[in-house]
Design a protein around this motif. Structure first.
Motif, PDB file in Angstrom:
ATOM      1  N   SER A  27       6.321 -25.438 -31.763  1.00  0.00           N
ATOM      2  CA  SER A  27       7.041 -26.708 -31.787  1.00  0.00           C
ATOM      3  C   SER A  27       8.271 -26.574 -32.649  1.00  0.00           C
ATOM      4  N   SER A  29       9.295 -28.244 -35.114  1.00  0.00           N
ATOM      5  CA  SER A  29       9.029 -28.438 -36.525  1.00  0.00           C
ATOM      6  C   SER A  29       8.222 -27.302 -37.119  1.00  0.00           C
ATOM      7  N   SER A  31       5.069 -26.935 -36.474  1.00  0.00           N
ATOM      8  CA  SER A  31       3.679 -27.354 -36.461  1.00  0.00           C
ATOM      9  C   SER A  31       3.100 -27.150 -35.081  1.00  0.00           C
ATOM     10  N   ALA A  33       1.811 -27.763 -31.452  1.00  0.00           N
ATOM     11  CA  ALA A  33       2.323 -28.677 -30.437  1.00  0.00           C
ATOM     12  C   ALA A  33       1.310 -29.773 -30.170  1.00  0.00           C
ATOM     13  N   GLY A  34       1.844 -30.961 -29.915  1.00  0.00           N
ATOM     14  CA  GLY A  34       0.977 -32.107 -29.658  1.00  0.00           C
ATOM     15  C   GLY A  34       0.534 -32.142 -28.217  1.00  0.00           C
ATOM     16  N   SER A  47       5.939 -33.517 -20.862  1.00  0.00           N
ATOM     17  CA  SER A  47       6.280 -33.301 -22.255  1.00  0.00           C
ATOM     18  C   SER A  47       6.405 -31.827 -22.573  1.00  0.00           C
ATOM     19  N   THR A  50       6.819 -31.121 -28.098  1.00  0.00           N
ATOM     20  CA  THR A  50       7.577 -31.265 -29.331  1.00  0.00           C
ATOM     21  C   THR A  50       7.653 -32.732 -29.703  1.00  0.00           C
ATOM     22  N   LYS A  51       7.768 -33.005 -30.980  1.00  0.00           N
ATOM     23  CA  LYS A  51       7.612 -34.380 -31.458  1.00  0.00           C
ATOM     24  C   LYS A  51       8.609 -35.345 -30.839  1.00  0.00           C
ATOM     25  N   GLU A  52       9.907 -35.075 -31.011  1.00  0.00           N
ATOM     26  CA  GLU A  52      10.899 -36.031 -30.516  1.00  0.00           C
ATOM     27  C   GLU A  52      10.879 -36.137 -28.999  1.00  0.00           C
ATOM     28  N   ASP A  54       8.300 -35.446 -27.038  1.00  0.00           N
ATOM     29  CA  ASP A  54       7.050 -36.128 -26.703  1.00  0.00           C
ATOM     30  C   ASP A  54       7.205 -37.644 -26.843  1.00  0.00           C
ATOM     31  N   ASP A  55       7.766 -38.046 -27.971  1.00  0.00           N
ATOM     32  CA  ASP A  55       7.945 -39.480 -28.218  1.00  0.00           C
ATOM     33  C   ASP A  55       8.877 -40.095 -27.179  1.00  0.00           C
ATOM     34  N   PRO A 362      16.448 -39.448 -33.557  1.00  0.00           N
ATOM     35  CA  PRO A 362      15.362 -38.913 -32.721  1.00  0.00           C
ATOM     36  C   PRO A 362      15.718 -38.777 -31.253  1.00  0.00           C
TER      37      PRO A 362
END
Length: 457
Positions: A27, A29, A31, A33-34, A47, A50-52, A54-55, A362
């Motif tokens: 990811s 960041s 971290s 991956a979600g 998706s 990745t955080k942004e 994904d969001d 973001p």
């Protein structure tokens, strides 16, 4: 010149464009991956983990706006907007693109006036570097980790996007789509009938041009006229010779200005070009014809019956200047320009788009993350006009046989470097064009031309 590869492809996307952004094991960041987020109704995008992004795919940033600025207008703008609409439909983020024919001037004015767009598409990495150096361009490593980027791109692309910042090197941009330049095109039907074979080494290329002359024909089709940019086509050949005869680090020093044009390495490249093009009988129309023939008209004699010349060195965009009835793989084909020194084989000269960020939010991060996967380019790849620099490219998705072949070569290249002129300061680039034209025209010696370019610094 920088935009000919865009202008050379006038195909629009047809029908519904579907996209599936790929999942990465790392990811941005750093971290884990979600999980894949739920998608907006009607979206086929997935998706990236990745955080942004994904969001964004979950609709968290619906109603927000990202402003984008770039050099493509008219048809090119329509193609970009068709592509980015997939992102907009999937996320609810409105990407407002503005194009200009005076990008280099306009982006500088806007940034200096504190009116920078959120993101900008730079066909010149050197211009982006100037904003990175002053800290006005956001360091993308603040949200795209080194591990993530290494999973998306080979090291050459990361090197070319790394620029000096106010306090050390920064990740100034991400590469989206590119073109490749290190090719020789030939009239396949006549070429095969003559019994010629595509060379794989410099000696074989030299032997081929000698055989063509022995058969009573002219080897090279060359033209470098391009208005105020006359000479760029010749400087591209110098780039190829440098990459095929020197380590990539030597090329980098030359581009950065720490290796003078008058150095033995650069002078040798100019002499190699002279041996290729400037000897009697090598080029259709002679040396005067090189300077007076428009670059887009140069390959035309290759398609006469019989060909008036047989070999044309140019990037993949040149096919848009071929006869409309010419069929790839039948009437024409290409091979990579062999390395002068076989120990440097596998290089590739490129041009293309690197996106920089000026405002860190973001939704802006989400758009740039979307660019880091080749999946978003697949609709464009299918219709032609886009090569993907990302590692996850599926070369079978290229809809045109020529681009599929080029895409495979690009993916396997061991040393990738951006064309020199678009990284050098403006006065040096202009002098490079002018002086190589004067040399080819017989107005100056190599030593005089190289010394004049060094003075432009």
């Amino acid at each position: 010149m920088r935009q000919h590869w865009w202008r050379g492809t006038a195909l629009f996307f047809a029908g519904t464009i579907l996209l599936a952004a790929c999942s990465s094991g790392s990811s941005p960041s750093g971290s884990a991956a979600g999980s894949t987020a739920a998608q907006p109704s009607g979206s086929s995008a997935t998706s990236s983990g990745t955080k942004e992004l994904d969001d964004a795919m979950a609709g968290k940033y619906t109603g927000t706006v990202v402003t984008a600025f770039g050099p493509f207008v008219d048809e090119d703008q329509a193609k970009y907007e068709s592509m980015v609409k997939v992102f907009e439909d999937a996320t609810g983020i409105d990407v407002k693109y503005e194009g200009t024919k005076q990008f280099e001037q306009d982006i500088s004015v806007r940034v200096d006036a504190d009116n920078a767009p959120d993101v900008a598409d730079f066909p010149q990495p050197g211009l982006l570097a100037s904003f990175a150096k002053t800290g006005k361009a956001v360091d993308l490593s603040s949200f795209l980790s080194a591990d993530y980027l290494k999973a998306q791109y080979v090291q050459s692309w990361l090197d070319m996007a790394t620029k000096p910042g106010p306090s050390g090197d920064v990740t100034a941009g991400v590469w989206e789509r590119v073109n490749a330049k290190s090719f020789i095109w030939y009239p396949k039907k006549a070429f095969d009938a003559a019994g010629y074979k595509a060379p794989t080494t410099w000696q074989e290329l030299t032997d081929l041009t000698a055989q063509i002359q022995a058969d009573g024909d002219t080897p090279w089709c060359v033209g470098i006229e391009s208005g105020v940019a006359t000479g760029w086509a010749a400087t591209d050949l110098i780039n190829d010779i440098m990459l095929g005869s020197q380590p990539p680090e030597t090329y980098d020093k030359w581009v950065a200005g720490t290796l003078p044009f008058s150095s033995p390495e650069v002078k040798a490249a100019w002499q190699t070009m002279a041996d290729m093009w400037l000897k009697p009988g090598e080029v259709f129309g002679g040396t005067k014809g090189i300077v007076s023939t428009a670059f887009g008209d140069a390959p035309a004699p290759m398609f006469t019956d019989p060909p008036k010349c047989w070999l044309h060195r140019q990037g993949n965009f040149i096919t848009s200047f071929f006869p409309k009835t010419a069929v790839a793989g039948v009437d024409y084909d290409f091979f990579p320009l062999p390395a002068v020194d076989e120990s440097h084989a596998g290089y590739m000269q490129v041009a293309g788009d690197v996106w920089g960020m000026f405002h860190d939010r973001p939704e802006v991060r989400a758009l740039l993350e979307w660019y880091t996967s080749a999946k978003h380019l697949e609709p464009w790849m299918a219709t032609g006009g886009a090569l993907a620099p990302q590692k996850d490219v599926d070369t079978s998705k290229y809809g045109q046989p020529v681009e599929q072949k080029i895409g495979a070569l690009l993916k396997s290249a061991t040393a990738i470097r951006f064309t020199s002129g678009d990284q050098m300061p403006g006065p040096v680039r202009t002098a490079f064009w002018k002086e190589i034209t004067s040399f080819i025209n017989g107005d100056e010696t190599i030593d005089q031309a190289l010394a004049n370019i060094d003075k432009a610094k």
